[in-house]
Design a protein around this motif. Structure first.
Motif, short mmCIF file in Angstrom:
data_model
loop_
_atom_site.label_atom_id
_atom_site.label_comp_id
_atom_site.label_asym_id
_atom_site.label_seq_id
_atom_site.Cartn_x
_atom_site.Cartn_y
_atom_site.Cartn_z
N ILE A 1 -1.61 -9.09 -49.30
CA ILE A 1 -1.88 -10.50 -49.58
C ILE A 1 -2.39 -11.26 -48.36
CG2 ILE A 1 0.45 -11.40 -49.15
CD1 ILE A 1 -0.06 -13.03 -51.85
N TYR B 1 2.31 -16.31 -54.75
CA TYR B 1 2.33 -16.77 -53.36
C TYR B 1 2.86 -18.21 -53.28
CZ TYR B 1 0.84 -17.48 -48.55
OH TYR B 1 0.81 -17.74 -47.21
N TRP C 1 -1.62 -13.51 -58.34
CA TRP C 1 -1.21 -13.37 -56.94
C TRP C 1 -1.08 -14.75 -56.29
CZ3 TRP C 1 1.13 -9.29 -55.51
CH2 TRP C 1 0.75 -8.01 -55.95
#
Length: 155
Positions: free
Chosen positions: A84, A110, A106
């Motif tokens: 990431i 996050y 994602w």
């Protein structure tokens, strides 16, 4: 077992890839256990694995305790702990300048992680008699079966 730790077990399931899928989560704090699951009608297994982690964190009101997240998905574990950082640096693009697969999820994950500074990620082998993983798997399959039933009703 160390006190003041929230243990979260996540899993995803899919009938076909893509196809109807489900995610499942078991949260355990001491002797308290909470189980949640959900579904999507058209998805992939990887998307359900990420979605489980997102929904687990969204379930928390506040948590100052240590959080341990257990997943049987290397994709999720490596994605969130290693890959990431490069994705963010590259504006969610791969080294070949293509959009990272599942970048929408994602990014959501996050954002959820940003609410906590005390999370550690663990990979567990699936279907290896880890009770938390087995429960998360059962819940993910409940979600998948729900998606399948919804699709059958639509036809």
């Amino acid at each position: 077992m160390k006190a003041n730790i929230l243990r979260i077990y996540t899993d995803g399931a899919c009938a076909g890839n893509p196809g109807p899928g489900g995610w499942g989560v078991m949260l355990q704090y001491g002797s308290n256990i909470k189980e949640i699951f959900g579904h999507e009608l058209q998805t992939t297994n990887n998307r359900m694995e990420i979605k489980a982690a997102i929904e687990a964190l969204r379930t928390l009101k506040t948590c100052t305790c240590d959080i341990e997240i257990y997943t049987d998905s290397k994709y999720v574990q490596l994605g969130i702990t290693q890959w990431i950082h490069k994705w963010i640096k590259n504006n969610w693009c791969t080294t070949t300048n293509k959009l990272v697969k599942n970048s929408d999820l994602w990014q959501q994950l996050y954002l959820e992680l940003g609410k906590y500074n005390n999370i550690t990620w663990h990979w567990v082998r699936g279907h290896s008699n880890n009770i938390g993983n087995e429960i998360a798997d059962r819940l993910a399959n409940q979600g998948k079966e729900m998606a399948i039933r919804v699709l059958k009703c639509q036809h």
